[in-house]
Design an enzyme around this catalytic site. Structure first.
Site, PDB file in Angstrom:
ATOM      1  N   ASP A 195      -5.537 -10.661  -6.037  1.00  0.00           N
ATOM      2  CA  ASP A 195      -4.570  -9.607  -6.312  1.00  0.00           C
ATOM      3  C   ASP A 195      -4.046  -8.971  -5.025  1.00  0.00           C
ATOM      4  O   ASP A 195      -2.865  -8.620  -4.921  1.00  0.00           O
ATOM      5  CB  ASP A 195      -5.207  -8.530  -7.193  1.00  0.00           C
ATOM      6  CG  ASP A 195      -5.418  -9.014  -8.620  1.00  0.00           C
ATOM      7  OD1 ASP A 195      -4.956 -10.128  -8.942  1.00  0.00           O
ATOM      8  OD2 ASP A 195      -6.042  -8.286  -9.412  1.00  0.00           O
ATOM      9  N   GLY A 196      -4.928  -8.830  -4.037  1.00  0.00           N
ATOM     10  CA  GLY A 196      -4.501  -8.254  -2.763  1.00  0.00           C
ATOM     11  C   GLY A 196      -3.427  -9.095  -2.089  1.00  0.00           C
ATOM     12  O   GLY A 196      -2.505  -8.569  -1.463  1.00  0.00           O
TER      13      GLY A 196
ATOM     14  N   ASN B 232       1.020  -1.003  -7.545  1.00  0.00           N
ATOM     15  CA  ASN B 232      -0.107  -0.288  -8.146  1.00  0.00           C
ATOM     16  C   ASN B 232      -0.015   1.227  -8.010  1.00  0.00           C
ATOM     17  O   ASN B 232      -0.050   1.953  -9.004  1.00  0.00           O
ATOM     18  CB  ASN B 232      -1.424  -0.761  -7.527  1.00  0.00           C
ATOM     19  CG  ASN B 232      -1.916  -2.052  -8.125  1.00  0.00           C
ATOM     20  OD1 ASN B 232      -1.407  -2.515  -9.135  1.00  0.00           O
ATOM     21  ND2 ASN B 232      -2.914  -2.648  -7.498  1.00  0.00           N
ATOM     22  N   ASP B 233       0.059   1.701  -6.763  1.00  0.00           N
ATOM     23  CA  ASP B 233      -0.084   3.139  -6.578  1.00  0.00           C
ATOM     24  C   ASP B 233       0.404   3.609  -5.224  1.00  0.00           C
ATOM     25  O   ASP B 233       0.603   2.824  -4.300  1.00  0.00           O
ATOM     26  CB  ASP B 233      -1.559   3.540  -6.740  1.00  0.00           C
ATOM     27  CG  ASP B 233      -2.511   2.670  -5.914  1.00  0.00           C
ATOM     28  OD1 ASP B 233      -2.244   2.472  -4.718  1.00  0.00           O
ATOM     29  OD2 ASP B 233      -3.507   2.175  -6.474  1.00  0.00           O
TER      30      ASP B 233
ATOM     31  N   THR C 229      -5.554  -0.101 -13.679  1.00  0.00           N
ATOM     32  CA  THR C 229      -6.827  -0.817 -13.660  1.00  0.00           C
ATOM     33  C   THR C 229      -7.307  -1.091 -12.235  1.00  0.00           C
ATOM     34  O   THR C 229      -8.281  -1.828 -12.053  1.00  0.00           O
ATOM     35  CB  THR C 229      -6.699  -2.159 -14.421  1.00  0.00           C
ATOM     36  OG1 THR C 229      -5.558  -2.869 -13.929  1.00  0.00           O
ATOM     37  CG2 THR C 229      -6.548  -1.926 -15.910  1.00  0.00           C
ATOM     38  N   ALA C 230      -6.635  -0.507 -11.249  1.00  0.00           N
ATOM     39  CA  ALA C 230      -7.025  -0.711  -9.853  1.00  0.00           C
ATOM     40  C   ALA C 230      -7.756   0.532  -9.333  1.00  0.00           C
ATOM     41  O   ALA C 230      -8.724   0.987  -9.944  1.00  0.00           O
ATOM     42  CB  ALA C 230      -5.784  -1.048  -9.018  1.00  0.00           C
TER      43      ALA C 230
ATOM     44  N   ARG D 234     -11.644  18.423   6.291  1.00  0.00           N
ATOM     45  CA  ARG D 234     -12.278  18.987   5.105  1.00  0.00           C
ATOM     46  C   ARG D 234     -11.367  18.715   3.905  1.00  0.00           C
ATOM     47  O   ARG D 234     -10.259  18.196   4.048  1.00  0.00           O
ATOM     48  CB  ARG D 234     -12.458  20.490   5.300  1.00  0.00           C
ATOM     49  CG  ARG D 234     -11.167  21.180   5.711  1.00  0.00           C
ATOM     50  CD  ARG D 234     -11.382  22.593   6.163  1.00  0.00           C
ATOM     51  NE  ARG D 234     -10.161  23.126   6.770  1.00  0.00           N
ATOM     52  CZ  ARG D 234      -9.991  24.384   7.096  1.00  0.00           C
ATOM     53  NH1 ARG D 234     -10.949  25.260   6.874  1.00  0.00           N
ATOM     54  NH2 ARG D 234      -8.866  24.784   7.643  1.00  0.00           N
TER      55      ARG D 234
ATOM     56  N   ASN E  97      -7.022   3.571  -9.420  1.00  0.00           N
ATOM     57  CA  ASN E  97      -7.009   4.651 -10.399  1.00  0.00           C
ATOM     58  C   ASN E  97      -8.239   4.621 -11.294  1.00  0.00           C
ATOM     59  O   ASN E  97      -8.854   5.653 -11.576  1.00  0.00           O
ATOM     60  CB  ASN E  97      -5.742   4.546 -11.251  1.00  0.00           C
ATOM     61  CG  ASN E  97      -5.771   5.421 -12.486  1.00  0.00           C
ATOM     62  OD1 ASN E  97      -5.618   6.627 -12.416  1.00  0.00           O
ATOM     63  ND2 ASN E  97      -5.966   4.801 -13.642  1.00  0.00           N
TER      64      ASN E  97
ATOM     65  N   GLN F  93      -2.114  -1.324   1.263  1.00  0.00           N
ATOM     66  CA  GLN F  93      -1.812  -2.385   2.212  1.00  0.00           C
ATOM     67  C   GLN F  93      -1.753  -1.878   3.646  1.00  0.00           C
ATOM     68  O   GLN F  93      -2.022  -2.613   4.584  1.00  0.00           O
ATOM     69  CB  GLN F  93      -0.475  -3.044   1.842  1.00  0.00           C
ATOM     70  CG  GLN F  93      -0.495  -3.784   0.525  1.00  0.00           C
ATOM     71  CD  GLN F  93      -1.464  -4.951   0.540  1.00  0.00           C
ATOM     72  OE1 GLN F  93      -1.342  -5.862   1.351  1.00  0.00           O
ATOM     73  NE2 GLN F  93      -2.434  -4.924  -0.356  1.00  0.00           N
TER      74      GLN F  93
END
Length: 290
Positions: free
Chosen positions: A61-62, A134-135, A175-176, A145, A178, A234
């Site tokens: 997938d990557g 994906n995100d 489904t990754a 902090r 997240n 990435q």
């Protein structure tokens, strides 16, 4: 179909044995096909991708996400052949290459369009844009902090979160990262964006699932500190915390080649449920729920 690209993850196929198998299989179907081979996306850019009718990705997938990063503007259909660990996007097993390519040439496939997510911010007098399937993740520096993140949705104040970061994912990305951060699984056909505070101090901080047309703006409340931004993990981009990060549905689409036997729920069960059971030490036979 005249031009086919092959992008291979060389760590998965160091001797190019799988590349040779794919090329040989294609030649058996059509000797006139123009085949372009790319290693680890080297040479794969907008100009190159505009010449392709389809690209075959050898890896996991990557590798698909990395391929997409280099060519998303042309929406070239992607056929993923899994040589990685999870293979949620690359659903064709490397033992079924002959059948997959035969179905590809015979037109026995469908193209599934997946929503992509994009982010933008202004820095140094220019607008910077990044796109992912994906995100998009905004995360504090390793030495920092916990940050305070102000979140606005469609120009209306939503909430302030004390957290390590903020993640906005597509349905595909649910489904990754997240899922690992405690977010929900969302069916990929749904046009949504899901916002998840990452490792927040507040137990009331939960994912909110939004309409895909929603526009999200994130502001870090502590100035003069570094935050990092990433699309699909990435590349991590260092940016000033004073910047407002805008996140929204991209105008680009990811096109994944799917075959009749590729059922989402079967994939979900095998790749997520079975693996979770294995991690818990339970032997999970594939035919128990078939």
């Amino acid at each position: 179909m005249k031009n086919i690209g092959i992008n291979v993850n060389t760590t998965k196929d160091p001797n190019k044995k799988m590349v040779d198998i794919v090329i040989e299989t294609i030649r058996k179907k059509n000797t006139d096909i123009n085949i372009r081979v790319y290693e680890d996306c080297m040479g794969l850019n907008e100009i190159e991708s505009s010449k392709l009718d389809v690209i075959i990705v050898l890896g996991g997938d990557g590798t698909i996400l990395n391929t997409l990063r280099h060519m998303h503007k042309h929406s070239v259909p992607i056929l993923g052949i899994n040589m990685g660990h999870l293979g949620f996007l690359a659903q064709v097993d490397n033992t079924n290459i002959d059948v997959a390519i035969e179905n590809l040439f015979d037109g026995k496939y469908s193209i599934e369009e997946r929503t992509m997510v994009e982010c933008s911010y202004h820095e140094g007098g220019e607008t910077r844009n990044y796109c992912g399937l994906n995100d998009v993740v905004i995360y504090k520096a390793l030495s920092s902090r916990i940050q305070k993140y102000e979140v606005f949705i469609n120009d209306k104040f939503y909430n302030t979160f004390d957290a390590d970061g903020i993640m906005v994912c597509t349905s595909t990305g649910s489904t990754a990262y997240n899922l690992a951060a405690g977010g929900p699984i969302i069916h990929p056909e749904l046009d949504t964006l899901a916002l998840t505070p990452m490792y927040s101090q507040s137990p009331a901080s939960r994912t909110i699932v939004l309409d895909g047309k929603s526009k999200i703006a994130v502001k870090v409340r502590r100035d003069n500190e570094i935050v990092f931004l990433s699309a699909d993990g990435q590349e991590w981009i260092e940016t000033d915390s004073a910047n407002v990060i805008n996140i929204f549905r991209s105008k680009y689409k990811c096109k994944l080649i799917k075959f009749a036997e590729n059922d989402y729920f079967t994939t979900l069960r095998k790749k997520i449920t079975y693996r979770a059971k294995e991690c818990e030490g339970e032997v999970y036979e594939g035919n128990k729920t078939c």
